[in-house]
Design a protein around this motif. Sequence first.
Motif, PDB file in Angstrom:
ATOM      1  N   ASP A   1       0.828  -1.214   0.000  1.00 34.14           N
ATOM      2  CA  ASP A   1       0.000   0.000   0.000  1.00 34.14           C
ATOM      3  C   ASP A   1       0.864   1.266   0.000  1.00 34.14           C
ATOM      4  N   TRP A   2       2.032   1.170  -0.634  1.00 34.24           N
ATOM      5  CA  TRP A   2       2.959   2.302  -0.697  1.00 34.24           C
ATOM      6  C   TRP A   2       2.343   3.517  -1.383  1.00 34.24           C
ATOM      7  N   ASP A   3       1.467   3.275  -2.357  1.00 34.27           N
ATOM      8  CA  ASP A   3       0.870   4.396  -3.095  1.00 34.27           C
ATOM      9  C   ASP A   3       0.150   5.372  -2.169  1.00 34.27           C
ATOM     10  N   TRP A   4      -0.427   4.839  -1.083  1.00 29.91           N
ATOM     11  CA  TRP A   4      -1.077   5.729  -0.122  1.00 29.91           C
ATOM     12  C   TRP A   4      -0.050   6.626   0.573  1.00 29.91           C
TER      13      TRP A   4
ATOM     14  N   VAL B   1       0.848   9.361  -1.791  1.00 29.90           N
ATOM     15  CA  VAL B   1      -0.192  10.399  -1.885  1.00 29.90           C
ATOM     16  C   VAL B   1      -0.086  11.364  -0.709  1.00 29.90           C
ATOM     17  N   TYR B   2       0.004  10.825   0.502  1.00 30.74           N
ATOM     18  CA  TYR B   2       0.061  11.663   1.698  1.00 30.74           C
ATOM     19  C   TYR B   2       1.324  12.516   1.702  1.00 30.74           C
TER      20      TYR B   2
ATOM     21  N   ASN C   1      -0.595  -0.188   8.377  1.00 30.11           N
ATOM     22  CA  ASN C   1      -1.474   0.026   7.228  1.00 30.11           C
ATOM     23  C   ASN C   1      -1.397   1.490   6.820  1.00 30.11           C
ATOM     24  N   TYR C   2      -0.804   1.766   5.681  1.00 32.04           N
ATOM     25  CA  TYR C   2      -0.566   3.152   5.276  1.00 32.04           C
ATOM     26  C   TYR C   2      -1.846   3.889   4.895  1.00 32.04           C
ATOM     27  N   ALA C   3      -2.807   3.175   4.350  1.00 28.76           N
ATOM     28  CA  ALA C   3      -4.030   3.819   3.881  1.00 28.76           C
ATOM     29  C   ALA C   3      -4.742   4.577   4.989  1.00 28.76           C
ATOM     30  N   TRP C   4      -4.982   3.912   6.119  1.00 31.04           N
ATOM     31  CA  TRP C   4      -5.664   4.568   7.233  1.00 31.04           C
ATOM     32  C   TRP C   4      -4.727   4.869   8.397  1.00 31.04           C
TER      33      TRP C   4
END
Length: 329
Positions: free
Chosen positions: A36-39, A42-43, A294-297
């Motif tokens: 989930d590196w893409d998250w 983005v941040y 978890n990078y997304a949240w």
Amino acid sequence: MNEKNYGVVLARFIAIVLVVLLHVAAGPVGAKSSPDWDWANVYSAISKQCIGIFIVITGFLYYHKKEFEFYDYIKKGFNVLFVPLVFWWVIYASYYIIFKDTSVSSFNIMKPSAVHLWFMYHYIAIYMFLPMIIIGCQRMDLRYNVMIFLILFYGNSLYPQLKNFIPNAPSIDIPFVSTLMFYIFAGCIVARLESHIIKLRAFISLTAVILAVICVFTNKAILIHGIKGVNLSNFSPIVGMTAIATTCACIGYADRISKNANKLVTLISEYAFGIYLIHPIIIFITWKIAPVSNYAWGIPVATIFYVFASLLIAVILSKTPLLNRVIAK
């Protein structure tokens, strides 16, 4: 100064949240193999405009200042900038010496003891030249104001990257105190064109979003595909334009924001400088205890925690005798 502009309140709130988000995402964005590196990208990418927003706000607010009384101005700079810098410089140096076994001789008061304190050195330098710049901008033709901005933007932002693709591109070497100084002139221009910005606020807001998206793809291209000659530093062209557009969007919607002013947003905005100074030490202490998985949240949740923890400490310090001077409120 136009301290009651709620567009400024929102812009400052966005800037400090993005600062913390940038620092929380710094570790994860380096873990390129994560699914989930893409998250994280983005941040990290959308946050790089944070420092620019702070400085554009400074130019915007000080443009409305009618006069600069020498003693009061220097006293304010000493209390709001110098005292907090010295205090937190010692705090972070002590942390590295005690917990990271860093040699005392490796520290120099003329250099930041922690990475994020670099901004304070630039900001103090900018602050010392603000009266000259603001008074000049107030008295000069708008077109001259724009011309100086464009010269500084080209010399400090565009040319350093343009020369990597066009070796013979015209060179303009005008550092002028700080490479971030063009943001001050941008803030003055925003103040002078405020009525036009209000009319174009929807278009400007869309532009800010598009530029942020471009930052995301550019950051990925740099980190994953190894594109050379381009970076997303605090003074890079795309980051600079994004910061200016975001600030303009907030200024443009100031009237609507004031009608729905949130007390929590206002409080965080008020203590933004204190949060900036405090949050890294909390990250240092807690990161190994509760790392983000978890990078997304996880990154947004950690950001919220660090913002509120830093805010709490800042509020407590503001109520404590003597220590109330070290949060740059």
